[in-house]
Enzyme design. Structure first.
Site, PDB file in Angstrom:
ATOM      1  N   ASN A 330     -17.627  -1.827 -43.980  1.00 51.94           N
ATOM      2  CA  ASN A 330     -17.862  -0.395 -44.172  1.00 51.94           C
ATOM      3  C   ASN A 330     -19.181  -0.186 -44.922  1.00 51.94           C
ATOM      4  O   ASN A 330     -19.449  -0.835 -45.929  1.00 51.94           O
ATOM      5  CB  ASN A 330     -16.728   0.230 -44.999  1.00 51.94           C
ATOM      6  CG  ASN A 330     -15.366  -0.230 -44.549  1.00 51.94           C
ATOM      7  OD1 ASN A 330     -14.976  -0.030 -43.419  1.00 51.94           O
ATOM      8  ND2 ASN A 330     -14.641  -0.873 -45.463  1.00 51.94           N
ATOM      9  N   GLU A 363     -20.872  -9.867 -44.385  1.00 50.47           N
ATOM     10  CA  GLU A 363     -20.622  -8.419 -44.452  1.00 50.47           C
ATOM     11  C   GLU A 363     -21.876  -7.646 -44.841  1.00 50.47           C
ATOM     12  O   GLU A 363     -22.109  -6.536 -44.348  1.00 50.47           O
ATOM     13  CB  GLU A 363     -19.488  -8.115 -45.446  1.00 50.47           C
ATOM     14  CG  GLU A 363     -18.164  -8.815 -45.151  1.00 50.47           C
ATOM     15  CD  GLU A 363     -17.681  -8.638 -43.726  1.00 50.47           C
ATOM     16  OE1 GLU A 363     -17.899  -7.559 -43.139  1.00 50.47           O
ATOM     17  OE2 GLU A 363     -17.085  -9.598 -43.175  1.00 50.47           O
ATOM     18  N   HIS A 366     -24.207  -7.129 -41.951  1.00 50.71           N
ATOM     19  CA  HIS A 366     -23.765  -6.001 -41.118  1.00 50.71           C
ATOM     20  C   HIS A 366     -24.334  -4.658 -41.584  1.00 50.71           C
ATOM     21  O   HIS A 366     -24.393  -3.715 -40.804  1.00 50.71           O
ATOM     22  CB  HIS A 366     -22.241  -5.891 -41.161  1.00 50.71           C
ATOM     23  CG  HIS A 366     -21.520  -6.738 -40.171  1.00 50.71           C
ATOM     24  ND1 HIS A 366     -21.825  -6.761 -38.829  1.00 50.71           N
ATOM     25  CD2 HIS A 366     -20.455  -7.575 -40.319  1.00 50.71           C
ATOM     26  CE1 HIS A 366     -20.991  -7.585 -38.203  1.00 50.71           C
ATOM     27  NE2 HIS A 366     -20.159  -8.091 -39.079  1.00 50.71           N
TER      28      HIS A 366
END
Length: 929
Positions: A330, A363, A366
């Site tokens: 996220n 992460e 990303h």
């Protein structure tokens, strides 16, 4: 023509203003979302995604007509099969105008680790409490609010959370205001939900059939329960800054009693320091120091290599007790399993240090590759995951150069990809996805590890600098937008001056990879022929149609010759000495089948150690991997691998030993039910190799030992002990009981898991095994231990012979009080690799299928993992036929791919043992002690 299940294009979302008010006692949340829309064509109907959401009202207002047009939906219909809500209005909203859609709704904080969900933890008094968190990828934002839940439909978001004053509330962006919440009646809440719901007719459809229902979906709670929550606790209203353009699956919120530690990046490449925090439940946040250090370094590194500053003002990383995946990227608010983020320098096992660093880097990669530029549709998932895997390791290598990351990649990640891709039931890297229900099935080793492997192959061929320059072009062109695989190939082609798509499409669009068979034709010339590699060893000519592009990189004693195989067969020159090895550094994605004479010459080079041609550990790892896998497929004999293994008696490198260990474990597992004399001979060979290393390194971890020495110590002692080395087993049992009796120093954290396994597998009788098992169970239940130590104990419990203990372990997996749903994966995997547990595991699974399916199919990847674990280890065609018969009348759509792959893996085992049983038995006789 595309068959994608997508929303109509008559309207397009531009901006969401979302307010959510979760109740952590009733597990209901109330919400309001105002969506700014571009109306593309005349319409009286708006279709958007919802799942387990009850819409109370929907009001559409024109914002660009001279005369304001404001109307309430006259009907709200649900298509449960498509996860859609259909809002119908009386008057036509004209095209080429702007509008605002205001929806009030209610949902459930579910217990399925999907959407907006609840996670439990124990407070200081041992009482169960709850927090709220999100997991929206791939298509579960629709469980939290009505939205256009497709990656290409990017918008900006304003988020407001109404939460108890004592809790921390996080979202993607920084907080811009926080104030006491005053219930003015504008927000839906339990006490007036019924009145709000009476405005429109509601129906639910299931694939075309319409059923009259007053309430579209229920939250699983009675209306009376909602009424009870109307007595408001002290609440606060937390508002966050507007996000950049982003996809719905990257939105996130976390609400709970979190503590944090904080650091800032240097600001060298981002233009200013980035606030970086690790959040965890009280008492454990200090275990986030390692992750925090990695994150601050990685954020600056990525800003440098991508040529683009991190675009948000902060990054938060949060440890969540119940979390299905490893982590979720996220934007600005990365969520993790506890075990993937928290690492205790004193009490955690060293094997978790690298995995934590890698997960953080993956992460954070990303944040650019996936978040800033997002795949246009799910068939391009590999663009997100394959690239983040490769560049995640690139960052770890930058931060920890002493870890030899690329040899680690060859040793661990490439085999995951190549083992799965050697099955007929594999899939191309880029696979068409039409139905959202199929998406979870491609979050696998092909998308992640084969994707990363072909990127590594391409970057090695172009040079990493050229490749990253092409990536910078790609990010600049598509930032805040969406892109496809072809967009990346175009950017790389523009940078490198070659048509990258011409040869890379062969790798992304086709299933499988080749084995290159080498034939020595004389005059220092080799003929190299490529054909598809199948681990079943029964390739049909109709399956062998792809001619891959293969950088050969022929290693010689003097140099590396850069040849490329682009045809079915080609010839190449090699040195007069006959010394050569294809795939120097193991940067390319294929197996190599050498003539036996070449293998023997290479074995002699191995014995020379650092003085020989194979001084790069990656080349020695690759040689073992090829020999081990060609034995599986029957292209070489298993005995050839066993003889090659003996050349490594003087080996010093951890990764080479780890590759040997992997193949020995595989052979011993497949041969486990063969005569004891054969299994004993296999274990004796493993012991003869690993025990001297174990004895040389010993049990003590000195502060001066480097990371890879410590890993080798753990690996050598594990293999020696599991091969019944008397000295190792005696010491393991002595240290285990001292540790159980309270002497923590008796068993270093790095050795606890291996020792649990050694003492169980070498237990002299069932009484001793039960006593050992109960002691390990007690360790698992000790909640004061770091999460990784508890998971190590849970995993070890599956390594027993006792059928009674195996049954207890299986029953634990169904009891949430004993094993969290997310952690059942440890139970399944542990039993799946235990040859003494396979039959009982299958019997239990088949007899309790409905119960297991009801519990774990909520999390489709968990159930797929259970299926894979219970099926893939079998080695007899009779058992495989029984399993196929069992599943024949089941609806397997949601786990069809893992089931197919597991059945094929079992057939690989059965064919292997059928083919090589006799030669291994003869070898065992000759090598009997």
């Amino acid at each position: 023509m595309s068959q994608r299940q997508v929303l109509p294009t008559n309207v397009k979302p531009v901006h969401y203003d979302l307010t959510l008010k979760p109740d952590l006692e009733t597990f209901v949340f109330y919400g309001q979302v105002k969506v700014d829309l571009e109306v593309k064509e005349d319409t009286t109907q708006i279709v958007l995604n919802t799942h387990d959401i009850k819409i109370y009202s929907a009001v559409l207002t024109s914002t660009s007509l001279k005369t304001e047009l404001k109307q309430t939906a006259k009907s709200i219909d649900y298509d449960a099969k498509k996860d859609q809500a259909i809002l119908t209005f009386e008057q036509t909203m004209p095209g080429s105008t702007k509008a605002s859609l205001d929806i009030q709704f209610e949902g459930e904080l579910n217990d399925q680790m999907a959407g907006f969900y609840r996670s439990s933890y124990k407070d200081a008094e041992g009482k169960t409490q709850y927090l709220a968190t999100t997991q929206f990828e791939a298509t579960d934002a629709r469980r939290a609010f009505p939205c256009w839940d497709e990656p290409a439909l990017k918008a900006t978001f304003d988020v407001t959370l109404i939460v108890p004053t004592e809790l921390t509330a996080l979202s993607n962006m920084n907080v811009i205001s926080e104030k006491p919440y005053l219930n003015t009646g504008k927000m839906i809440s339990g006490k007036h939900s019924q009145a709000k719901h009476e405005g429109a007719t509601t129906t639910t459809t299931t694939g075309g059939k319409t059923e009259g229902k007053h309430e579209g979906v229920t939250t699983g709670k009675s209306e009376g329960k909602h009424q009870e929550s109307s007595v408001e606790k002290k609440l606060k209203e937390v508002k966050y800054a507007t996000t950049p353009q982003m996809s719905t699956y990257l939105l996130a919120f976390v609400i709970g009693p979190f503590e944090y530690i904080e650091a800032h990046t240097s600001g060298e490449n981002n233009g200013h320091p980035i606030q970086t925090r690790v959040y965890a439940l009280p008492g454990s946040v200090e275990q986030g120091r390692h992750a925090l250090r990695v994150a601050t370094a990685a954020l600056e590194y990525f800003a440098q290599v991508f040529g683009e500053p991190y675009p948000l003002p902060k990054i938060d990383m949060v440890a969540i007790p119940d979390f299905e995946a490893g982590a979720m990227e996220n934007w600005g608010l990365v969520t993790y399993r506890n075990v993937a983020l928290l690492f205790d320098e004193k009490s955690s096992s060293i094997v978790f240090k690298k995995s934590t660093a890698y997960t953080v880097c993956h992460e954070l990669a990303h944040q650019w590759f996936g978040n800033l530029v997002t795949m246009e549709w799910w068939e391009h998932l590999w663009l997100n995951e394959g690239f983040a895997t490769w560049v995640g390791w690139l960052a770890v290598d930058h931060i920890f150069p002493e870890w030899n990351i690329w040899v680690s990649f060859v040793n661990e990640d490439m085999p995951r990809a190549l083992n799965l891709d050697a099955l007929r039931s594999s899939h191309p890297i880029e696979v068409a996805v039409n139905d959202p229900a199929e998406i979870h099935q491609i979050f696998d080793a092909i998308s992640y590890y084969k994707g990363a492997s072909v990127i590594r192959m391409l970057s090695s061929w172009l040079s990493v600098d050229t490749f990253l320059a092409g990536v910078r072009r790609y990010l600049q062109k598509h930032k805040f937008g969406n892109a496809s695989t072809m967009d990346l190939w175009q950017a790389l082609s523009d940078e490198a001056g070659v048509d990258v798509s011409k040869f890379m499409t062969l790798w992304t669009k086709n299933i499988g990879y080749p084995v290159l068979t080498v034939e020595e034709t004389g005059d220092h010339v080799i003929k190299v022929t490529q054909s598809r590699y199948l681990s079943t060893g029964d390739l049909d000519s109709s399956e062998d149609t792809t001619v891959w592009w293969n950088p050969l990189g022929i290693l010689t004693p003097k140099d590396i010759e850069s040849y490329t195989l682009t045809e079915k067969s080609q010839t190449f020159n090699v040195p007069e000495s006959g010394l050569y090895k294809l795939n120097a550094g193991q940067t390319s994605v294929y197996r190599v089948n050498y003539p036996i004479e070449t293998v023997l010459r290479l074995a002699d080079e191995i014995k020379k150690g650092s003085e020989g041609m194979l001084s790069n550990a990656a080349d020695r790892v690759g040689l073992i991997a090829d020999a081990g896998n060609l034995a599986v497929s029957g292209e070489q004999r298993t005995t050839a691998f066993l003889e090659l293994a003996q050349a490594f008696v003087n080996e010093k490198d951890y990764f080479v030993w780890a590759q040997l260990s992997m193949h020995f474990s595989n052979i011993i597992s497949v041969w486990a039910k063969e005569p004891e004399t054969v299994v004993a001979s296999l274990k004796e060979l493993r012991r003869s190799l690993f025990a001297p290393v174990a004895h040389r390194l010993g049990w003590e971890f000195a502060p001066t030992d480097d990371y890879l020495t410590n890993l080798l110590r753990v690996l050598a002692l594990t293999n020696a002990g599991r091969s019944n080395d008397p000295k190792t087993v005696t010491e393991a049992k002595k240290r285990f009981w001292e540790f159980v009796e309270g002497n923590n120093d008796a068993l270093h954290p790095n050795m606890r898991g291996p020792v649990y396994g050694i003492v169980l597998v070498t237990a002299e009788d069932e009484a001793e095994e039960i006593k050992l098992w109960e002691s390990i169970l007690k360790i698992y239940h000790d909640e004061s231990l770091p999460t990784d130590q508890r998971m190590i104990a849970l995993n070890a419990l599956g390594g027993v012979k006792s059928q009674e203990l195996i049954m207890r372990y299986l029953k634990m997996s169904l009891d949430d009080k004993q094993v969290r749903g997310q952690d059942s994966i440890y139970v399944f995997r542990s039993l799946g690799i235990n040859s003494d547990a396979r039959d009982l595991f299958w019997k239990y699974f088949s007899e309790n299928y409905d119960t297991l399916h009801a519990k774990f199919s909520k999390s489709l990847s968990l159930f797929g993992s259970a299926v894979r674990s219970v099926v893939s280890g079998f080695t007899s065609f009779e058992k495989i036929e029984e399993i196929e018969t069992f599943f024949a009348d089941k609806d397997t759509k949601e786990y069809a791919r893992p089931l197919q792959q597991a059945l094929e893996a079992a057939k690989v085992n059965a064919k292997w043992i059928e083919r090589d049983n006799a030669v291994v038995a003869d070898w065992a006789k000759k090598n009997a002690a």
